[in-house]
Write a protein that holds these residues in place. Structure first.
Motif, PDB file in Angstrom:
ATOM      1  N   ILE A  11     -18.167 -21.143 -34.470  1.00  0.00           N
ATOM      2  CA  ILE A  11     -19.527 -21.201 -33.927  1.00  0.00           C
ATOM      3  C   ILE A  11     -20.253 -22.454 -34.403  1.00  0.00           C
ATOM      4  O   ILE A  11     -20.861 -23.178 -33.606  1.00  0.00           O
ATOM      5  N   GLY A  12     -20.200 -22.729 -35.708  1.00  0.00           N
ATOM      6  CA  GLY A  12     -20.912 -23.877 -36.253  1.00  0.00           C
ATOM      7  C   GLY A  12     -20.443 -25.193 -35.660  1.00  0.00           C
ATOM      8  O   GLY A  12     -21.252 -26.078 -35.343  1.00  0.00           O
ATOM      9  N   THR A  70     -24.412 -21.320 -40.398  1.00  0.00           N
ATOM     10  CA  THR A  70     -23.515 -20.596 -39.494  1.00  0.00           C
ATOM     11  C   THR A  70     -22.352 -19.924 -40.214  1.00  0.00           C
ATOM     12  O   THR A  70     -21.354 -19.581 -39.591  1.00  0.00           O
ATOM     13  N   VAL A  71     -22.474 -19.740 -41.525  1.00  0.00           N
ATOM     14  CA  VAL A  71     -21.451 -18.981 -42.246  1.00  0.00           C
ATOM     15  C   VAL A  71     -21.589 -17.505 -41.892  1.00  0.00           C
ATOM     16  O   VAL A  71     -22.619 -17.055 -41.390  1.00  0.00           O
ATOM     17  N   LYS A  72     -20.543 -16.738 -42.151  1.00  0.00           N
ATOM     18  CA  LYS A  72     -20.596 -15.292 -41.927  1.00  0.00           C
ATOM     19  C   LYS A  72     -21.572 -14.651 -42.921  1.00  0.00           C
ATOM     20  O   LYS A  72     -21.861 -15.214 -43.987  1.00  0.00           O
ATOM     21  N   CYS A  73     -22.045 -13.464 -42.586  1.00  0.00           N
ATOM     22  CA  CYS A  73     -22.914 -12.711 -43.500  1.00  0.00           C
ATOM     23  C   CYS A  73     -22.287 -12.582 -44.882  1.00  0.00           C
ATOM     24  O   CYS A  73     -22.980 -12.642 -45.907  1.00  0.00           O
ATOM     25  N   PHE A 122     -22.485 -15.549 -27.888  1.00  0.00           N
ATOM     26  CA  PHE A 122     -21.206 -15.870 -27.257  1.00  0.00           C
ATOM     27  C   PHE A 122     -20.071 -15.992 -28.264  1.00  0.00           C
ATOM     28  O   PHE A 122     -20.286 -16.192 -29.455  1.00  0.00           O
ATOM     29  N   ASN A 123     -18.849 -15.871 -27.761  1.00  0.00           N
ATOM     30  CA  ASN A 123     -17.642 -16.059 -28.558  1.00  0.00           C
ATOM     31  C   ASN A 123     -17.105 -17.473 -28.365  1.00  0.00           C
ATOM     32  O   ASN A 123     -17.192 -18.028 -27.281  1.00  0.00           O
ATOM     33  N   VAL A 124     -16.541 -18.023 -29.419  1.00  0.00           N
ATOM     34  CA  VAL A 124     -15.870 -19.322 -29.342  1.00  0.00           C
ATOM     35  C   VAL A 124     -14.464 -19.146 -29.894  1.00  0.00           C
ATOM     36  O   VAL A 124     -14.269 -18.514 -30.932  1.00  0.00           O
ATOM     37  N   VAL A 125     -13.474 -19.693 -29.194  1.00  0.00           N
ATOM     38  CA  VAL A 125     -12.088 -19.623 -29.650  1.00  0.00           C
ATOM     39  C   VAL A 125     -11.522 -21.032 -29.752  1.00  0.00           C
ATOM     40  O   VAL A 125     -12.023 -21.971 -29.127  1.00  0.00           O
ATOM     41  N   LEU A 126     -10.484 -21.161 -30.546  1.00  0.00           N
ATOM     42  CA  LEU A 126      -9.784 -22.431 -30.697  1.00  0.00           C
ATOM     43  C   LEU A 126      -8.634 -22.439 -29.688  1.00  0.00           C
ATOM     44  O   LEU A 126      -7.584 -21.847 -29.915  1.00  0.00           O
ATOM     45  N   GLU A 127      -8.855 -23.117 -28.573  1.00  0.00           N
ATOM     46  CA  GLU A 127      -7.848 -23.174 -27.518  1.00  0.00           C
ATOM     47  C   GLU A 127      -6.629 -23.976 -27.951  1.00  0.00           C
ATOM     48  O   GLU A 127      -5.497 -23.646 -27.635  1.00  0.00           O
ATOM     49  N   LEU A 132     -12.422 -26.510 -28.587  1.00  0.00           N
ATOM     50  CA  LEU A 132     -13.210 -25.303 -28.791  1.00  0.00           C
ATOM     51  C   LEU A 132     -13.706 -24.804 -27.437  1.00  0.00           C
ATOM     52  O   LEU A 132     -14.282 -25.571 -26.656  1.00  0.00           O
ATOM     53  N   HIS A 133     -13.502 -23.514 -27.193  1.00  0.00           N
ATOM     54  CA  HIS A 133     -13.838 -22.954 -25.888  1.00  0.00           C
ATOM     55  C   HIS A 133     -14.784 -21.767 -26.042  1.00  0.00           C
ATOM     56  O   HIS A 133     -14.495 -20.810 -26.762  1.00  0.00           O
ATOM     57  N   LYS A 134     -15.932 -21.832 -25.358  1.00  0.00           N
ATOM     58  CA  LYS A 134     -16.869 -20.711 -25.321  1.00  0.00           C
ATOM     59  C   LYS A 134     -16.436 -19.786 -24.194  1.00  0.00           C
ATOM     60  O   LYS A 134     -16.545 -20.135 -23.019  1.00  0.00           O
ATOM     61  N   GLY A 135     -15.974 -18.595 -24.557  1.00  0.00           N
ATOM     62  CA  GLY A 135     -15.318 -17.739 -23.586  1.00  0.00           C
ATOM     63  C   GLY A 135     -16.163 -16.629 -23.011  1.00  0.00           C
ATOM     64  O   GLY A 135     -15.665 -15.821 -22.236  1.00  0.00           O
TER      65      GLY A 135
END
Length: 337
Positions: A11-12, A70-73, A122-127, A132-135
């Motif tokens: 995300i970051g 943008t780190v996780k909780c 939104f979700n982001v994946v490493l294609e 980086l892809h926002k899916g």
């Protein structure tokens, strides 16, 4: 303005890349493979076909006007020292975490600074290594500052064909609405399936619907009015999720209009043997329920089941996803014990 992304993972890095594409001055704080990855050109795409190629700046400036956290909780406490090295008296910190209430950790550490919240839907994946892809869909929602000019600057920094941005004065309600959607994260992680495949199975949907029922009861007793943060308002989601598969595929066609490879952040955490955000998702529902004197047995059971899965994975490299009948049975047992 000098922006800094602290926690440049999926995300970051996507957010920082979009800011770079917008011509903003932005440094990204990253470690390990992400630091190496971001030193080369990055391709950003989304499910609508939008595209940008950017070369990011890696942590050049010492301080920043705005820090996007943008780190996780689960990583907030550990990042506080990193933030202390980068904040000045005027620095604004924008917390982009899932869940409800996690920003209070940063507020307590930096009581003299303005801490705002952002809801990232939104979700982001490493294609691939540099892609980086926002899916999935959704508008990033920013909490309005008392400074109208600042709010506009923050929104402008992010506004791009790859990211739609809204602002709100009631971020609490927005975060509860987003939390309702995030209750599917743990189900996805335990099922070990792409989100689309999970949603095509009524058994998994019934689990998510039960979790959402408890959240809706909690927010109703808390006098919180949920805004619409997806194409279907949250109050109708449990009913729609419980529909038979053949009817759900017709009524909720837009819910299934996502990339078939997308998985949730909690799936990635389990896959990488990292602590999950269970306490900030299901735990937030349970904590609020307890404060109101009502029960949330399904959300409590999810916490225990995910916790057990975390322990099992830490002791064994392999894992297999739970079929929907298994998950339903295990949660019913957990909820009764």
């Amino acid at each position: 303005m000098q922006h800094c992304i602290v926690g440049s993972g999926l995300i970051g890095s996507f957010i920082g890349g979009v800011m770079t594409a917008n011509g903003q001055q932005v440094d990204l704080v990253a470690r390990g493979q992400w630091k190496a990855r971001l030193q080369k050109p990055i391709t950003l795409t989304d499910y609508l076909g939008n595209r940008a190629v950017v070369t990011c700046s890696i942590a050049q400036s010492k301080t920043a006007d705005v820090i996007w956290l943008t780190v996780k909780c689960t990583g907030l406490h550990q990042v506080i020292d990193t933030l202390r090295d980068r904040v000045e008296s005027h620095t604004v910190i924008v917390c982009c975490q899932n869940g409800v209430g996690s920003h209070s950790i940063i507020q307590q550490a930096f009581p003299q600074h303005q801490v705002l919240r952002a809801m990232v839907p939104f979700n982001v994946v490493l294609e691939s290594e540099q892609h980086l892809h926002k899916g999935s869909e959704g508008s990033l929602t920013l909490e309005k500052s008392n400074n109208t000019h600042l709010t506009q600057q923050l929104a402008d920094a992010l506004s791009h064909s790859l990211i739609e941005v809204h602002t709100t004065e009631n971020i609490d309600a927005v975060q509860w609405a987003k939390l309702q959607l995030n209750l599917g994260n743990g189900v996805n992680a335990l099922a070990d399936l792409p989100v689309k495949s999970m949603l095509e199975d009524r058994g998994y949907r019934r689990v998510i619907a039960s979790l959402m029922d408890e959240l809706l009861t909690v927010v109703e007793h808390s006098n919180i009015t949920l805004p619409k943060v997806a194409k279907v308002h949250g109050k109708w989601l449990p009913t729609i999720l419980r529909l038979p598969d053949w009817l759900f595929s017709r009524v909720a066609k837009q819910m299934l209009d996502i990339d078939p490879t997308v998985k949730t952040s909690m799936w990635w955490d389990l896959q990488n043997k990292k602590p999950t955000e269970k306490d900030f998702l299901y735990g937030a529902v349970l904590k609020q329920a307890n404060s109101l004197g009502i029960e949330a047995p399904m959300n409590e059971a999810m916490i225990r089941l995910i916790e057990t899965t975390e322990v099992n994975i830490s002791n064994d490299n392999s894992r297999s996803g739970l079929l929907s009948p298994e998950l339903c049975n295990m949660l019913n047992i957990c909820a009764k014990n």
